[in-house]
Design a protein around this motif. Sequence first.
Motif, PDB file in Angstrom:
ATOM      1  N   LYS A 158       0.397  80.327  47.516  1.00 25.55           N
ATOM      2  CA  LYS A 158      -0.601  79.618  48.319  1.00 25.55           C
ATOM      3  C   LYS A 158      -1.618  80.603  48.899  1.00 25.55           C
ATOM      4  O   LYS A 158      -2.830  80.359  48.853  1.00 25.55           O
ATOM      5  CB  LYS A 158       0.112  78.853  49.434  1.00 25.55           C
ATOM      6  CG  LYS A 158      -0.776  77.930  50.221  1.00 25.55           C
ATOM      7  CD  LYS A 158       0.082  77.054  51.118  1.00 25.55           C
ATOM      8  CE  LYS A 158      -0.426  77.110  52.528  1.00 25.55           C
ATOM      9  NZ  LYS A 158       0.400  76.363  53.458  1.00 25.55           N
ATOM     10  N   LYS A 159      -1.130  81.712  49.422  1.00 31.99           N
ATOM     11  CA  LYS A 159      -2.015  82.741  49.993  1.00 31.99           C
ATOM     12  C   LYS A 159      -2.949  83.289  48.918  1.00 31.99           C
ATOM     13  O   LYS A 159      -4.152  83.439  49.143  1.00 31.99           O
ATOM     14  CB  LYS A 159      -1.166  83.867  50.599  1.00 31.99           C
ATOM     15  CG  LYS A 159      -1.951  84.940  51.287  1.00 31.99           C
ATOM     16  CD  LYS A 159      -1.013  85.968  51.896  1.00 31.99           C
ATOM     17  CE  LYS A 159      -1.783  87.100  52.541  1.00 31.99           C
ATOM     18  NZ  LYS A 159      -0.897  88.114  53.108  1.00 31.99           N
ATOM     19  N   LYS A 160      -2.403  83.562  47.740  1.00 26.15           N
ATOM     20  CA  LYS A 160      -3.207  84.091  46.635  1.00 26.15           C
ATOM     21  C   LYS A 160      -4.239  83.058  46.173  1.00 26.15           C
ATOM     22  O   LYS A 160      -5.391  83.405  45.903  1.00 26.15           O
ATOM     23  CB  LYS A 160      -2.286  84.491  45.478  1.00 26.15           C
ATOM     24  CG  LYS A 160      -2.994  85.090  44.281  1.00 26.15           C
ATOM     25  CD  LYS A 160      -3.505  86.465  44.602  1.00 26.15           C
ATOM     26  CE  LYS A 160      -4.072  87.123  43.364  1.00 26.15           C
ATOM     27  NZ  LYS A 160      -4.776  88.351  43.658  1.00 26.15           N
ATOM     28  N   LEU A 161      -3.834  81.799  46.105  1.00 30.52           N
ATOM     29  CA  LEU A 161      -4.758  80.750  45.681  1.00 30.52           C
ATOM     30  C   LEU A 161      -5.917  80.601  46.673  1.00 30.52           C
ATOM     31  O   LEU A 161      -7.070  80.507  46.275  1.00 30.52           O
ATOM     32  CB  LEU A 161      -4.030  79.405  45.512  1.00 30.52           C
ATOM     33  CG  LEU A 161      -4.877  78.231  45.069  1.00 30.52           C
ATOM     34  CD1 LEU A 161      -5.532  78.495  43.716  1.00 30.52           C
ATOM     35  CD2 LEU A 161      -4.043  76.958  45.009  1.00 30.52           C
ATOM     36  N   VAL A 162      -5.612  80.617  47.964  1.00 30.63           N
ATOM     37  CA  VAL A 162      -6.661  80.524  48.979  1.00 30.63           C
ATOM     38  C   VAL A 162      -7.615  81.712  48.863  1.00 30.63           C
ATOM     39  O   VAL A 162      -8.837  81.555  48.936  1.00 30.63           O
ATOM     40  CB  VAL A 162      -6.037  80.441  50.401  1.00 30.63           C
ATOM     41  CG1 VAL A 162      -7.096  80.622  51.474  1.00 30.63           C
ATOM     42  CG2 VAL A 162      -5.319  79.114  50.583  1.00 30.63           C
ATOM     43  N   GLN A 163      -7.060  82.897  48.644  1.00 31.33           N
ATOM     44  CA  GLN A 163      -7.879  84.107  48.489  1.00 31.33           C
ATOM     45  C   GLN A 163      -8.817  83.954  47.278  1.00 31.33           C
ATOM     46  O   GLN A 163     -10.010  84.221  47.369  1.00 31.33           O
ATOM     47  CB  GLN A 163      -6.992  85.322  48.308  1.00 31.33           C
ATOM     48  CG  GLN A 163      -7.731  86.596  48.018  1.00 31.33           C
ATOM     49  CD  GLN A 163      -6.790  87.733  47.604  1.00 31.33           C
ATOM     50  OE1 GLN A 163      -5.572  87.606  47.688  1.00 31.33           O
ATOM     51  NE2 GLN A 163      -7.360  88.834  47.160  1.00 31.33           N
ATOM     52  N   ILE A 164      -8.279  83.515  46.168  1.00 34.25           N
ATOM     53  CA  ILE A 164      -9.078  83.342  44.943  1.00 34.25           C
ATOM     54  C   ILE A 164     -10.159  82.296  45.157  1.00 34.25           C
ATOM     55  O   ILE A 164     -11.320  82.525  44.797  1.00 34.25           O
ATOM     56  CB  ILE A 164      -8.182  82.957  43.744  1.00 34.25           C
ATOM     57  CG1 ILE A 164      -7.280  84.131  43.350  1.00 34.25           C
ATOM     58  CG2 ILE A 164      -9.019  82.509  42.561  1.00 34.25           C
ATOM     59  CD1 ILE A 164      -6.185  83.764  42.363  1.00 34.25           C
ATOM     60  N   VAL A 165      -9.796  81.156  45.740  1.00 27.58           N
ATOM     61  CA  VAL A 165     -10.765  80.078  45.958  1.00 27.58           C
ATOM     62  C   VAL A 165     -11.882  80.537  46.898  1.00 27.58           C
ATOM     63  O   VAL A 165     -13.053  80.228  46.676  1.00 27.58           O
ATOM     64  CB  VAL A 165     -10.071  78.804  46.499  1.00 27.58           C
ATOM     65  CG1 VAL A 165     -11.068  77.789  46.986  1.00 27.58           C
ATOM     66  CG2 VAL A 165      -9.189  78.200  45.417  1.00 27.58           C
ATOM     67  N   ASN A 166     -11.547  81.298  47.932  1.00 24.57           N
ATOM     68  CA  ASN A 166     -12.563  81.789  48.863  1.00 24.57           C
ATOM     69  C   ASN A 166     -13.508  82.790  48.222  1.00 24.57           C
ATOM     70  O   ASN A 166     -14.648  82.936  48.665  1.00 24.57           O
ATOM     71  CB  ASN A 166     -11.913  82.403  50.102  1.00 24.57           C
ATOM     72  CG  ASN A 166     -11.317  81.354  51.016  1.00 24.57           C
ATOM     73  OD1 ASN A 166     -11.737  80.199  51.023  1.00 24.57           O
ATOM     74  ND2 ASN A 166     -10.322  81.748  51.795  1.00 24.57           N
ATOM     75  N   GLU A 167     -13.053  83.496  47.186  1.00 20.08           N
ATOM     76  CA  GLU A 167     -13.893  84.464  46.486  1.00 20.08           C
ATOM     77  C   GLU A 167     -14.803  83.818  45.453  1.00 20.08           C
ATOM     78  O   GLU A 167     -15.753  84.431  44.996  1.00 20.08           O
ATOM     79  CB  GLU A 167     -13.025  85.538  45.827  1.00 20.08           C
ATOM     80  CG  GLU A 167     -12.325  86.442  46.822  1.00 20.08           C
ATOM     81  CD  GLU A 167     -11.335  87.378  46.172  1.00 20.08           C
ATOM     82  OE1 GLU A 167     -11.160  87.340  44.925  1.00 20.08           O
ATOM     83  OE2 GLU A 167     -10.713  88.170  46.919  1.00 20.08           O
ATOM     84  N   LEU A 168     -14.504  82.566  45.076  1.00 25.11           N
ATOM     85  CA  LEU A 168     -15.309  81.895  44.065  1.00 25.11           C
ATOM     86  C   LEU A 168     -16.594  81.344  44.638  1.00 25.11           C
ATOM     87  O   LEU A 168     -16.740  81.005  45.742  1.00 25.11           O
ATOM     88  CB  LEU A 168     -14.504  80.774  43.402  1.00 25.11           C
ATOM     89  CG  LEU A 168     -13.310  81.246  42.589  1.00 25.11           C
ATOM     90  CD1 LEU A 168     -12.525  80.041  42.077  1.00 25.11           C
ATOM     91  CD2 LEU A 168     -13.752  82.081  41.409  1.00 25.11           C
TER      92      LEU A 168
END
Length: 168
Positions: A158-168
Amino acid sequence: MVEQSKAGNQNAQYQLYGLYVDAMFNVAMRLLTIREDAEDVLQESFVEAFKKLDTFRFESTFGAWLKRIVINRSINHLKAKRLLLSSLENEGEPAEEEETELVPDFEIEKIKMGLGQLPEGYKQIITLYLIEGYDHVEIGQILGISTSTSKSQYHRAKKKLVQIVNEL
């Protein structure tokens, strides 16, 4: 209908198939993301379900029982595919990630792209927990891991997904 199917009534089996085929296809697609793989797993799941219908004890709904078969077959398919790819590549690298869907709290396209960038294990945990609604005890049983591993992997995913989504 389930009782009639248990007794070998093919018309009842066909009706059960008709009731559940679309929902179970969606379950397989969320895990496998490749239409042909999902179709194959779906077909195998229904064959297995009808062969093992005598083991269905009405402890849950037929749909939940069938869903468990579809998920287990999908995960086994992914494991077999990963083993095949790693043996072909001789490097043991995980298979390339595919896109999948998640509930629409963020922008759907960003989440799809983010899920596509997650490692396979993270993607499985998120799909089983958030989309399929399994708890960590059930996920542990399905994936053959401990409950605490499921929880920690989910939080990391979940943490990694949020990080990726915020970088997109």
